[in-house]
Design an enzyme around this catalytic site. Sequence first.
Site: not given
Length: 337
Positions: A153, A11-13, A157
């Site tokens: 979402y 993934g991006f991070i 979280k």
Amino acid sequence: MRTVFITGTAGFIGFHLAQVLLDEGFRVVGYDAMTDYYDVQLKRRRHQILLQNPHFSCTEGYLEDMETLQRTVDGAKPDVIVHLAGQAGVRYSLENPRSYIEANVVGTFNVTECARIHQVDHLLMASTSSVYGANTQMPFEETQKADLPLTLYAATKRANEHMGHCYAHLWNIPTTMFRFFTVYGPWGRPDLALFKFVKAGLNGDAIDVYNHGNMARDFTYVTDLVRGIRLLIDTPPQTPADPAGIPPGDSLSPAAPFRVVNIGNGTKVPLMDFITEIEAALGSEIKKNFMEMQMGDVHETWADSSLLQDLTGYAPQTDIRTGVRAFVAWYRDYYRV
């Protein structure tokens, strides 16, 4: 050599964090499902880059698959777990809510179980500014109540934060939850605004601008974000001997080695200013479709990142112009446009 187990390394991070840790001499074991939520080839390219380092290894698997996850963690014997994987995207939670329960709730439960079994030195898990939901007091501070999520979402979280606190208390696992704000930069996700806007601008297409552009975000450059995570790895929380001695503004739990930390740029940027910077980097104006507010969206986000600075001595600092130009340069190079 210390070992860090990272979920979401394709993934991006996760990709950026793995690069930083590998450069510093850590052993990194990655875990990623390679889901098709967005371009899998982009994810595979990230892993290909990481695999050039002999201290990186990875396993493809779902968070919900406890057998594969636990087998991978058992083999890694990690000192630290950084949990970044999950079903991302605010708007997609309106279309496929079940995937958020499976990946973000069940999957995170599995990760915390692995952390318990291995009694890691520090468990760090990704949360989001979306947990602030309907809060209007800004900038957002970690000690504010976050009990009014506006999307599933955000709710998943927030549930992760609660589960993390339970495990920290019951099993004495030092746990840090970091709340991300709007992250952008090279190798970013195609479903995020910057990626969409640059792609449309280069193709001569129009972009959808919601709430007629009357929105603002705390845009956080990815290398700033990752630097914050890296420093927090070395800052595990400890249960306070005297709960009354917790400093004002510190989200440290009085009952567990648990803390929530914002990682944001600390600057509220109007959406239209963001678009103007993209146009300047592209050298051309972008066509715009001005739309009404989207369901579940928020007008503004803005981080108070003073706790991060108090804990690590670091504050994100990349300005929008620098960050946007870096992304555009990467995009042009990667897609050869």
